[in-house]
Scaffold this active site. Structure first.
Site, short mmCIF file in Angstrom:
data_model
loop_
_atom_site.label_atom_id
_atom_site.label_comp_id
_atom_site.label_asym_id
_atom_site.label_seq_id
_atom_site.Cartn_x
_atom_site.Cartn_y
_atom_site.Cartn_z
N THR A 123 0.82 -1.14 0.11
CA THR A 123 -0.20 -0.07 -0.01
C THR A 123 1.08 1.32 0.25
OG1 THR A 123 -1.77 -1.05 0.96
CG2 THR A 123 -1.85 1.07 1.30
N GLU A 148 -3.61 -4.51 -2.83
CA GLU A 148 -4.21 -5.56 -2.47
C GLU A 148 -5.36 -5.31 -1.50
OE1 GLU A 148 -3.74 -9.13 -3.42
OE2 GLU A 148 -5.52 -9.06 -2.15
N PHE A 149 -6.40 -6.22 -1.79
CA PHE A 149 -7.71 -5.67 -0.63
C PHE A 149 -7.98 -6.80 0.20
CE2 PHE A 149 -8.19 -3.40 -4.46
CZ PHE A 149 -8.31 -2.09 -4.11
N LYS A 200 -7.11 2.13 -3.14
CA LYS A 200 -6.81 1.16 -1.66
C LYS A 200 -7.21 2.25 -0.63
CE LYS A 200 -4.94 -1.41 0.92
NZ LYS A 200 -5.36 -2.76 1.24
N ASN A 204 -9.87 1.43 2.62
CA ASN A 204 -9.70 1.41 3.87
C ASN A 204 -10.38 2.29 4.75
OD1 ASN A 204 -8.69 -1.40 3.66
ND2 ASN A 204 -6.71 -0.62 4.13
N GLY A 249 -17.91 -2.26 18.28
CA GLY A 249 -16.93 -3.01 19.05
C GLY A 249 -16.03 -2.17 19.65
N GLY A 253 -8.92 -1.81 14.49
CA GLY A 253 -7.43 -1.85 14.60
C GLY A 253 -6.71 -2.69 13.62
N CYS A 256 -3.60 -2.28 9.24
CA CYS A 256 -3.89 -1.64 7.83
C CYS A 256 -4.90 -0.38 8.18
CB CYS A 256 -4.74 -2.48 7.09
SG CYS A 256 -3.68 -3.86 6.39
N LYS A 317 -9.10 -8.98 15.60
CA LYS A 317 -10.39 -9.58 15.25
C LYS A 317 -10.50 -11.02 15.28
CE LYS A 317 -9.20 -9.92 10.30
NZ LYS A 317 -9.74 -9.58 8.77
C1 UGA Z 1 -8.35 -4.41 5.95
C2 UGA Z 1 -9.35 -4.44 4.85
O1 UGA Z 1 -10.79 -4.89 5.21
C3 UGA Z 1 -8.95 -5.27 3.80
O2 UGA Z 1 -9.95 -5.20 2.43
C4 UGA Z 1 -7.64 -4.82 3.30
O3 UGA Z 1 -6.92 -5.40 2.32
C5 UGA Z 1 -6.61 -4.93 4.50
O4 UGA Z 1 -7.02 -4.00 5.63
C6 UGA Z 1 -5.46 -4.33 4.03
O5 UGA Z 1 -5.21 -2.92 3.92
O6 UGA Z 1 -4.29 -5.03 3.77
P1 UGA Z 1 -7.94 -6.40 7.90
O7 UGA Z 1 -6.94 -5.46 8.52
O8 UGA Z 1 -7.59 -7.71 7.90
O9 UGA Z 1 -8.47 -5.90 6.39
O10 UGA Z 1 -9.02 -6.30 8.84
P2 UGA Z 1 -10.64 -5.95 9.04
O11 UGA Z 1 -11.30 -7.28 8.57
O12 UGA Z 1 -11.00 -4.83 7.91
O13 UGA Z 1 -11.01 -5.34 10.36
C7 UGA Z 1 -10.49 -4.21 10.81
C8 UGA Z 1 -10.69 -3.82 12.16
O14 UGA Z 1 -12.30 -3.28 12.04
C9 UGA Z 1 -10.93 -5.12 13.20
O15 UGA Z 1 -10.28 -4.72 14.50
C10 UGA Z 1 -12.48 -5.47 13.26
O16 UGA Z 1 -12.63 -6.02 14.41
C11 UGA Z 1 -12.91 -3.97 13.24
N1 UGA Z 1 -14.45 -4.30 12.66
C12 UGA Z 1 -14.49 -4.67 11.50
C13 UGA Z 1 -15.31 -3.86 13.34
O17 UGA Z 1 -15.26 -3.24 14.62
N2 UGA Z 1 -16.62 -3.81 13.09
C14 UGA Z 1 -17.00 -4.40 11.85
O18 UGA Z 1 -18.24 -4.37 11.43
C15 UGA Z 1 -15.88 -4.75 10.94
#
Ligand code: UGA
Length: 432
Positions: A123, A148-149, A200, A204, A249, A253, A256, A317
């Site tokens: 990124t 990348e997503f 990207k 995010n 929540g 965190g 990313c 998470k």
């Molecule tokens: C995130 C993005 O979702 C991906 O698309 C992206 O590719 C990635 O960053 C990256 O840039 O590499 P990720 O960091 O794996 O993915 O985590 P998420 O699933 O997005 O969760 C992020 C945070 O949001 C976690 O702490 C999660 O618990 C929180 N969250 C998520 C909530 O509090 N509520 C929700 O409804 C969803």
């Protein structure tokens, strides 16, 4: 699909997933990482990251001869396409630190053959791909942005089933090389590198805004007698809004969202463009520990500075062993600073980076029942489904009179009440 000779630099979540999935697609792939121990482990089929399906693909690629690991870029001289997947952490001013990317590009400029395509999957801020392209042009190398997503804990699934593929280049031939390698996908968007890079960060940041909005709404629900679950269910049914990323929540965190929201704000500042929605989302997120501490002060029967607290869930998470920028640890640290004694349990405890637990002053206990012993409050911080299956009657016996503060609204309030525990949800009628 024509098989190519592919390279990947960086064997982290994105790089290793990319490497094993490219090998699965039949491309001979060499994956480079600077850490020789990591390379040795990977050569032996041992993955250092915790992703469903990844160990199997790693072993399959090694056994089939389509996947190799190396600790330097020199062997990438015969590669048609090389994906750069090294970290771009936050600098002190929020900007992305590009030193790892720049070092790799410098190396590749002296190694890759003319005609090779260098793909930036890391990124990177707007303008990086064009700058890299200028750096490598005299060697006949083309630079392309391909953000990348994929999500941690779903990395292999997301690589195989992307919502979209974004290719940032004005060189149609280089774009065709990248889409050919990744597989033609209905939602493939070719655009200029600046748009690809920004798409990207914009994605995010939008996810962060969405979650912070849900967290602010949960606060409102908690004070006006509404229930956030019902409110977001209704909102999410509107196709213009969608149901995802509306779960309240402890705050967002991981490796990313925090860094990418800081970086896009830095880009905005340099361009003299305000991005108040993202600033506000970060402020809401930063206030989550105080909000949770205040809720605990109201719910506890002892002062917070004398309370014994149990954190259930320490990862950022569910489904991962990653504790980088985990809200659970940020909150654990804040509660410790307030004087509380904090023990923590996580289903992946053994795989967590213990130094981060120590830094947060959270004492790990590898058994949820022992972790809850004599607790004044049990705080659910990560949405691990297995917490629903705990024997809550046994926990009530370990921690008589404890309150359960469920920041994720994961547990069954009625079951906990039956077990004799007080239950406080997030943004619910009996919640905080
Ligand atoms: C995130 C993005 O979702 C991906 O698309 C992206 O590719 C990635 O960053 C990256 O840039 O590499 P990720 O960091 O794996 O993915 O985590 P998420 O699933 O997005 O969760 C992020 C945070 O949001 C976690 O702490 C999660 O618990 C929180 N969250 C998520 C909530 O509090 N509520 C929700 O409804 C969803």
């Amino acid at each position: 699909m024509t098989a190519v000779r592919a390279g990947v630099v960086g064997a982290g979540y994105v790089g290793l997933t990319t490497a094993v999935c490219l090998a699965e697609r039949g491309h001979h792939t060499v994956c480079v990482d600077v850490d020789p121990d990591r390379v040795e482990q990977l050569r032996n089929g041992v993955a250092h990251i915790d992703e469903p399906g990844l160990p199997e693909l790693l072993r399959q690629g090694l056994a089939g001869g389509t996947l190799e690991f190396a600790s330097h870029c020199a062997g990438l001289d015969d590669r048609d396409v090389v994906f750069v997947c090294v970290p771009t952490p936050s600098g002190p001013d929020g900007s992305a630190d590009l030193s790892a990317v720049d070092n790799v590009v410098d190396e590749l400029a002296g190694v890759l053959a003319a005609g090779a395509v260098l793909v930036l999957k890391s990124t990177v801020p707007v303008g990086t791909t064009r700058r890299v392209g200028e750096r490598v042009r005299s060697a006949g190398i083309r630079a392309v942005s391909n953000p990348e997503f994929l999500r941690e804990s779903h990395a292999v699934y997301d690589f195989r089933n992307p919502d979209r593929i974004v290719v940032g280049t004005e060189d149609a031939d280089a774009a065709a090389v990248v889409t050919g390698v990744l597989g033609n996908h209905a939602q493939t968007f070719v655009m200029n590198p600046e748009s690809a890079e920004l798409s990207k960060y914009a994605s995010n940041a939008f996810l962060a805004v969405k979650i912070s909005y849900a967290n602010s709404l949960a606060r409102l629900c908690g004070t006006v007698g509404a229930d956030i679950t019902d409110v977001t269910r209704s909102m999410g049914a509107d196709v213009r809004i969608g149901p995802h990323f509306l779960a309240p929540g402890p705050g967002w965190g991981g490796s990313c969202l925090p860094k990418d929201t800081a970086a896009i704000l830095h880009t905005g500042r340099r361009a003299c463009v305000a991005l108040p929605e993202i600033e506000s989302a970060r402020r809401t997120n930063a206030a989550q520990p105080d909000h949770i501490a205040a809720a605990l002060r109201r719910a506890l029967r002892v002062p917070l500075h004398r309370a014994r607290l149990t954190a259930l869930g320490l990862t950022f998470k569910a489904g991962t062993s990653d504790v980088r920028d985990s809200p659970a640890l940020t909150i654990g640290a804040a509660l410790s600073r307030a004087g509380a004694t904090v023990t923590g349990y996580d289903p992946r405890l053994g795989a967590l980076d213990q130094s981060r637990l120590r830094a947060a002053a959270v004492t790990p206990v590898d058994d949820p029942y022992l972790a809850a012993k004599d607790a004044d409050a049990i705080v659910v911080l990560t949405e691990w489904p297995e917490f629903r299956e705990l024997d809550w009657t046994a926990i009530a016996e370990q921690a008589p009179g404890a309150v359960v503060l469920d920041t994720r609204n994961l547990l069954d309030a009625a079951a906990l009440a039956d077990a004799g525990l007080r239950y406080v949800g997030n943004g619910t009628r009996s919640g905080y």
